[in-house]
Design an enzyme around this catalytic site. Structure first.
Site, short mmCIF file in Angstrom:
data_model
loop_
_atom_site.label_atom_id
_atom_site.label_comp_id
_atom_site.label_asym_id
_atom_site.label_seq_id
_atom_site.Cartn_x
_atom_site.Cartn_y
_atom_site.Cartn_z
N ASP A 99 39.77 35.18 42.21
CA ASP A 99 39.64 35.90 43.47
C ASP A 99 38.75 35.09 44.43
O ASP A 99 37.93 34.29 43.99
CB ASP A 99 38.99 37.27 43.24
CG ASP A 99 39.84 38.15 42.35
OD1 ASP A 99 41.07 37.99 42.35
OD2 ASP A 99 39.25 38.99 41.65
N1 URA Z 1 39.40 38.60 36.80
C1 URA Z 1 39.10 39.10 38.02
O1 URA Z 1 39.01 40.29 38.20
N2 URA Z 1 38.93 38.23 39.03
C2 URA Z 1 39.02 36.91 38.88
O2 URA Z 1 38.85 36.16 39.85
C3 URA Z 1 39.32 36.40 37.61
C4 URA Z 1 39.51 37.27 36.59
#
Ligand code: URA
Length: 227
Positions: A99
């Site tokens: 993310d």
């Molecule tokens: N899980 C998440 O919620 N976000 C990420 O960026 C990676 C794994």
């Protein structure tokens, strides 16, 4: 490797467009017209419109993704992208995604088959996350995470979980569902404040500050292939 994949690897065009070039009769392999199902072996001579092609070398990059960068090649909102941060002369793409607000280890490569394999949950590549969460998860919450949590798209696989501090936990998972770690922690009552991926398969961020990247060593590439 299939002819269209070879052409894509050589930087000619996407696989689909390469297939069109093959169908148009513009590609020859060892002097013969190439077909969509032609397999290219090491040593074969591939020509496009009479020009000999060399496959693009495979590159593997580990980026310490900083917060705020998006895991795409282009962002309509003009945010920095992981591909732009790396700025590699080869057309590398991220393996899986983090993310925008997640930091940590992100692999980028132009080795499509390996990327595909690494992203498949069947190959169980370990990803180690450190999460700072709201509240103080108790033993029951940790046990639920370890056993697997029911999310709207199914039960998560068992995870290895340990407490790093009152509101900090480490979790190792091998799946890659969207926002998985955040949703798992939310499901046990502890929304994530900060998320960092410390390790991806055998790769750690040692020596890399946020925003920095390096090419993998040959040993690391072999280890990924065995993963
Ligand atoms: N899980 C998440 O919620 N976000 C990420 O960026 C990676 C794994």
């Amino acid at each position: 490797m299939r002819l269209n994949a070879y052409l894509a690897r050589a930087g000619v065009a996407s696989r689909r467009k390469s297939g069109e070039l093959v169908k148009a009769g513009r590609v020859r392999v060892n002097g013969e017209p190439g077909q969509l199902n032609t397999f290219v072996e090491p040593g074969d001579v591939v020509e496009l419109d009479g020009q000999r092609l060399e496959p693009e070398p495979l590159v593997y990059v580990l980026l310490h993704k900083p917060a705020g960068a998006v895991t795409t090649a282009r962002d309509p909102h003009g945010r920095p992208t992981v591909v732009g941060l790396v700025g590699h002369e080869r057309r590398v793409v991220p393996v899986g995604r983090l993310d925008a607000d997640t930091t940590g280890a992100l692999l980028l490569t132009n080795d499509g088959p390996l990327a595909h394999r690494l992203m498949h949950p069947r190959y169980e590549v370990d990803k180690v996350y450190e999460a700072e969460v709201e509240g103080e998860p108790n033993d029951e919450a940790l046990a639920r995470l370890a056993e697997g949590v029911e999310l709207e798209d199914g039960l998560t696989a068992p995870a290895r979980v340990q407490r790093l501090g009152r509101s900090r936990i480490e979790g190792t998972i091998h799946e890659g569902k969207k926002h998985q770690v955040k949703r798992m922690l939310e499901a046990v009552g502890h929304p994530v404040r900060r998320l960092h991926r410390r390790e991806y398969a055998c790769l750690t961020l040692e020596g890399l500050a946020p925003g920095e990247w390096r090419e993998l060593t040959e040993d690391e590439v072999h280890a990924l292939r065995r993963a």
